[in-house]
Design a protein around this motif. Structure first.
Motif, PDB file in Angstrom:
ATOM      1  N   GLY A  47       0.858  -1.167   0.167  1.00 40.69           N
ATOM      2  CA  GLY A  47      -0.076  -0.005  -0.024  1.00 40.69           C
ATOM      3  C   GLY A  47       0.849   1.453   0.198  1.00 40.69           C
ATOM      4  N   ARG A  48       0.355   2.373  -0.578  1.00 43.49           N
ATOM      5  CA  ARG A  48       0.821   3.748  -0.667  1.00 43.49           C
ATOM      6  C   ARG A  48       0.184   4.699  -0.040  1.00 43.49           C
ATOM      7  N   PHE A  49       0.659   5.603   0.782  1.00 45.44           N
ATOM      8  CA  PHE A  49       0.132   6.858   1.156  1.00 45.44           C
ATOM      9  C   PHE A  49       0.958   8.051   0.912  1.00 45.44           C
ATOM     10  N   VAL A  50       0.285   8.881   0.061  1.00 48.47           N
ATOM     11  CA  VAL A  50       0.944  10.020  -0.176  1.00 48.47           C
ATOM     12  C   VAL A  50       0.147  11.383   0.273  1.00 48.47           C
ATOM     13  N   ALA A  51       0.823  12.135   1.092  1.00 46.58           N
ATOM     14  CA  ALA A  51       0.136  13.539   1.543  1.00 46.58           C
ATOM     15  C   ALA A  51       0.838  14.783   0.510  1.00 46.58           C
ATOM     16  N   ILE A  52      -0.101  15.338   0.060  1.00 45.87           N
ATOM     17  CA  ILE A  52       0.419  16.599  -0.578  1.00 45.87           C
ATOM     18  C   ILE A  52       0.613  17.819   0.465  1.00 45.87           C
ATOM     19  N   ALA A  53       1.878  17.648   0.707  1.00 48.31           N
ATOM     20  CA  ALA A  53       2.241  18.610   1.980  1.00 48.31           C
ATOM     21  C   ALA A  53       2.598  19.979   1.472  1.00 48.31           C
ATOM     22  N   SER A  54       3.804  20.373   1.595  1.00 57.18           N
ATOM     23  CA  SER A  54       4.119  21.658   0.880  1.00 57.18           C
ATOM     24  C   SER A  54       5.420  22.015   1.205  1.00 57.18           C
ATOM     25  N   ALA A  55       6.367  22.952   0.561  1.00 55.82           N
ATOM     26  CA  ALA A  55       7.461  23.397   0.990  1.00 55.82           C
ATOM     27  C   ALA A  55       7.178  24.159   2.694  1.00 55.82           C
ATOM     28  N   HIS A  56       5.893  24.526   2.877  1.00 60.76           N
ATOM     29  CA  HIS A  56       5.635  24.876   4.155  1.00 60.76           C
ATOM     30  C   HIS A  56       5.749  23.788   5.285  1.00 60.76           C
ATOM     31  N   ALA A  57       6.005  22.443   4.876  1.00 58.43           N
ATOM     32  CA  ALA A  57       6.294  21.635   5.707  1.00 58.43           C
ATOM     33  C   ALA A  57       7.685  21.645   6.267  1.00 58.43           C
ATOM     34  N   LEU A  58       8.596  22.132   5.479  1.00 59.65           N
ATOM     35  CA  LEU A  58      10.036  22.304   5.874  1.00 59.65           C
ATOM     36  C   LEU A  58      10.212  23.751   6.103  1.00 59.65           C
ATOM     37  N   ALA A  59       9.646  24.761   5.569  1.00 53.41           N
ATOM     38  CA  ALA A  59      10.111  26.080   6.311  1.00 53.41           C
ATOM     39  C   ALA A  59       8.866  26.981   6.378  1.00 53.41           C
ATOM     40  N   ALA A  60       9.001  28.152   7.185  1.00 52.85           N
ATOM     41  CA  ALA A  60       7.711  28.867   7.611  1.00 52.85           C
ATOM     42  C   ALA A  60       7.816  30.043   6.659  1.00 52.85           C
ATOM     43  N   SER A  61       6.684  30.739   6.646  1.00 54.02           N
ATOM     44  CA  SER A  61       6.374  32.165   6.386  1.00 54.02           C
ATOM     45  C   SER A  61       5.573  32.917   7.078  1.00 54.02           C
ATOM     46  N   PRO A  62       5.605  34.154   7.314  1.00 53.45           N
ATOM     47  CA  PRO A  62       4.783  34.863   8.149  1.00 53.45           C
ATOM     48  C   PRO A  62       3.463  34.951   7.644  1.00 53.45           C
ATOM     49  N   PHE A  63       2.502  35.055   8.597  1.00 55.21           N
ATOM     50  CA  PHE A  63       1.013  35.277   8.571  1.00 55.21           C
ATOM     51  C   PHE A  63       0.470  33.793   7.991  1.00 55.21           C
ATOM     52  N   LYS A  64       1.040  32.762   8.210  1.00 54.39           N
ATOM     53  CA  LYS A  64       0.542  31.575   7.850  1.00 54.39           C
ATOM     54  C   LYS A  64       0.979  30.433   9.002  1.00 54.39           C
TER      55      LYS A  64
END
Ligand SMILES: NC(=O)c1ccc[n+]([C@@H]2O[C@H](COP(=O)([O-])OP(=O)(O)OC[C@H]3O[C@@H](n4cnc5c(N)ncnc54)[C@H](O)[C@@H]3O)[C@@H](O)[C@H]2O)c1
Length: 245
Positions: A120-137
């Motif tokens: 079985g395979r599980f894929v989450a569409i995460a984001s660069a925001h799983a690795l780095a932050a930005s303000p206001f998010k």
């Protein structure tokens, strides 16, 4: 496949279907009329911020296909606001859709994924925001970092049964989610909407362009091939150089 009605989710449904997969699309509302006819497979309307919605999504996939080889947790939204003004209900909803829904989908699908003949395979569409932050998010960044932790845990628990789990981490993709945040970004940064693309959205990308939804779909499709079998417990980063800094 969740969040199938728009943007990245729609592109993944089309790509996987083109590769011969049977795919159930899940989104807040099942498409109707002409729109339904353009979708290549069955679809389900479900609110994935609820336990019932996530349970219904897994049950419907098993009813349609009798087995489950892959879960793609993709549904989501963005909320842009300084932390002091951050609406607490929006925080709860962000965590529910971006972190709790992937957990519930994995939990409810786990036995079926264990039984998948090819693993079985599980894929989450995460984001660069799983690795780095930005303000206001604050909500989005927190949830995306959390889903990477979930994927790592699923990978370790699933390995004895051949289950893999990955978090695809794109930079900014050309979808309605990005278009909708332009006004809020302008307000939060105190600049005009015209300046948001160049001065906010493209700033972290070393390559100054948006990613196309089909490029994300290509990566998800690759992860389902035998060549993708070594990817587990990790981010699959496609961020135009964002996190190279
Ligand atoms: N667009 C980007 O720049 C970008 C970058 C990195 C990661 N992502 C992630 O990709 C995923 C898809 O984003 P997108 O850009 O295609 O957005 P989108 O707005 O085009 O599509 C998101 C879909 O999720 C669905 N959805 C939202 N809340 C839901 C709920 N409660 N129940 C069921 N469905 C729900 C929406 O109806 C919509 O069809 C999200 O998880 C997002 O965080 C997007």
């Amino acid at each position: 496949m969740t969040g199938s009605g728009s943007g990245i989710g729609r592109a993944i449904v089309d790509r996987l279907h083109g590769d011969g997969w049977s795919v159930l699309g899940v989104d807040l509302k099942a498409p109707e009329g002409d729109l339904a006819e353009t979708l290549p497979g069955p679809s389900l309307g479900a609110d994935l911020t609820t336990r019932e919605g996530n349970r219904a999504a897994v049950d419907a996939a098993l009813e349609h296909f009798g087995r489950l080889d892959l879960v793609v947790a993709n549904a989501g939204f963005q909320h842009v606001s300084p932390v002091a003004d951050f609406d607490e209900d929006r925080w709860d909803a962000l965590l529910a859709i971006l972190l709790t829904s992937p957990f519930l989908l994995a939990k409810y699908a786990w036995e079926a994924l264990r039984a998948a003949p090819e693993g079985g395979r599980f894929v989450a569409i995460a984001s660069a925001h799983a690795l780095a932050a930005s303000p206001f998010k604050a909500g989005y960044v927190s949830a995306k970092h959390g889903v990477l932790g979930l994927v790592k845990t699923l990978a370790l628990e699933g390995a004895p049964d051949g289950i893999t789990a990955t978090a695809v981490c794109p930079g900014y993709v050309r979808t309605p989610l990005v278009e909708r945040q332009i006004a809020d970004q302008a307000k939060a940064h105190g600049i005009s909407e015209d300046r948001v693309l160049e001065e906010v959205i493209l700033t972290p990308h070393a390559l100054k362009r948006l990613i196309e939804p089909s490029e994300v779909a290509d990566v998800v499709a690759f992860l389902q091939t035998s060549a993708g079998g070594a990817f587990t417990g990790s981010p699959v980063t496609m961020d135009l150089g964002w996190t190279a800094r």
